[in-house]
Design an enzyme around this catalytic site. Sequence first.
Site, mmCIF file in Angstrom:
data_model
loop_
_atom_site.group_PDB
_atom_site.id
_atom_site.type_symbol
_atom_site.label_atom_id
_atom_site.label_comp_id
_atom_site.label_asym_id
_atom_site.label_seq_id
_atom_site.Cartn_x
_atom_site.Cartn_y
_atom_site.Cartn_z
ATOM 1 N N LEU A 254 0.785 -1.121 0.035
ATOM 2 C CA LEU A 254 -0.123 0.044 0.292
ATOM 3 C C LEU A 254 0.864 1.250 0.201
ATOM 4 O O LEU A 254 1.776 1.491 0.875
ATOM 5 C CB LEU A 254 -0.935 0.164 1.102
ATOM 6 C CG LEU A 254 -1.764 1.259 1.392
ATOM 7 C CD1 LEU A 254 -2.861 1.443 0.344
ATOM 8 C CD2 LEU A 254 -2.511 1.284 2.965
ATOM 9 N N TRP B 120 2.643 10.981 -8.511
ATOM 10 C CA TRP B 120 2.243 10.465 -9.833
ATOM 11 C C TRP B 120 2.664 8.982 -10.178
ATOM 12 O O TRP B 120 2.974 8.804 -11.368
ATOM 13 C CB TRP B 120 3.276 11.467 -10.803
ATOM 14 C CG TRP B 120 2.646 12.934 -10.614
ATOM 15 C CD1 TRP B 120 1.606 13.306 -11.367
ATOM 16 C CD2 TRP B 120 3.086 13.970 -9.850
ATOM 17 N NE1 TRP B 120 1.532 14.761 -11.070
ATOM 18 C CE2 TRP B 120 2.372 15.140 -10.261
ATOM 19 C CE3 TRP B 120 4.311 14.126 -8.764
ATOM 20 C CZ2 TRP B 120 2.446 16.168 -9.572
ATOM 21 C CZ3 TRP B 120 4.049 15.380 -7.989
ATOM 22 C CH2 TRP B 120 3.467 16.402 -8.418
ATOM 23 N N CYS C 158 13.144 27.031 0.993
ATOM 24 C CA CYS C 158 12.900 25.689 1.315
ATOM 25 C C CYS C 158 14.368 24.951 1.615
ATOM 26 O O CYS C 158 14.813 24.462 2.442
ATOM 27 C CB CYS C 158 12.165 24.796 0.755
ATOM 28 S SG CYS C 158 10.234 25.171 1.197
#
Length: 383
Positions: free
Chosen positions: A161, A167, A343
């Site tokens: 899972l 994507w 970031c």
Amino acid sequence: MFRENFRKKIQELLTSVDIEIGGNRPWDIQIHNDEFYPRLFQGGSLALGESYMDGWWDCSRLDEFFFRILRSELDKKVKLKTYYADMLKARLLNLQKPSRNCRDVQHHYDIGNNLYRCMLDDLMIYSCGYWETASTLEEAQISKLDLVCRKLDLQPGMEVLDIGCGWGGTAKFAAEKYHVKVVGITVSKQQAEYAKELCRSLPVDIRLQDYRSIDGTFDRIVSIGMFEHVGYKNYPTLMHVARKCLKEDGLFLLHTIGGNESVTNTDPWIDRYIFPHSMLPSAKQICSAVEGIFVLEDWHSFGADYDKTLMHWFRNFHESWEILKKDYDERFYRMWKYYLLSCAASFRARMNQLWQVVLSPKGVLGGYKPERYIPFPERTSGT
């Protein structure tokens, strides 16, 4: 008079971290509008980002500008009312409930697959690469995916899972190289459509689904770059869902950005323009959510690698701007540049971290053997 006072105060703060207004070094700041000074004092980090988007100031190396601010913790010295109001709202409300979470994720991930195709690697992996022996972005992402698969000890025929499958690159890699079956879930419509096409000929089932509605039982669970959208009130919920869906002898790998302190909200500019209602978990918050549900088998920290990953993303984005600008305006370019480079600086300054945590339901009998370094040429061989 007041504007001059604001300018002097800001200059004093910046000078303390070796940044000059109008200086000639790459990290020095150039002010184009004198209204910048009162605007910054009134609006804090939100005003800093918005004024950059508006073209009120520039800096040739935003990453170095922010590195100096964050490494010295100058940002902590300027906390305004808006910050505390956002913090109070996060404490009172569940800002990541299913309906709102779908809108928040789509705000960032459904703005055009071509943007991410230009910025990312061939598999469209939108998370930190592993640069131990890699020399290109593609190699760093393949190295990360293979490291994940080895940490999970994937074997042919296993059912996996993937919570927050993006994507579909992780699912594709695991199915092709390790011969497993994958169920991938995302709440982004554009991601789901792309992932279904990418994995069309493989044993991969891509679902447009919130993690709270997952059913079924799996040999392994992986979640890469999704936990940042969960919210601190829902950390235990995700752990309970993962435990319910994991076999007794299974493993769960959580890959997430982390913060050095426990918080209940995020930076106001990031919240408004990039990742609405996101927040970075602390080690304490993760461990608290895991307690009584999983056994912590391994904790791997390699946040410095995210600096390098983000700098590669920015280079790709910048070099692709001639292609992208037909769909996005100049203000978007400045926003995205500000996002990627600020970031990068946060990881360079070690303010933000990157963790891979391996969990098991009851503890691996005989002990879990951590994976770290694997020479790159061996990484794509599979099992």
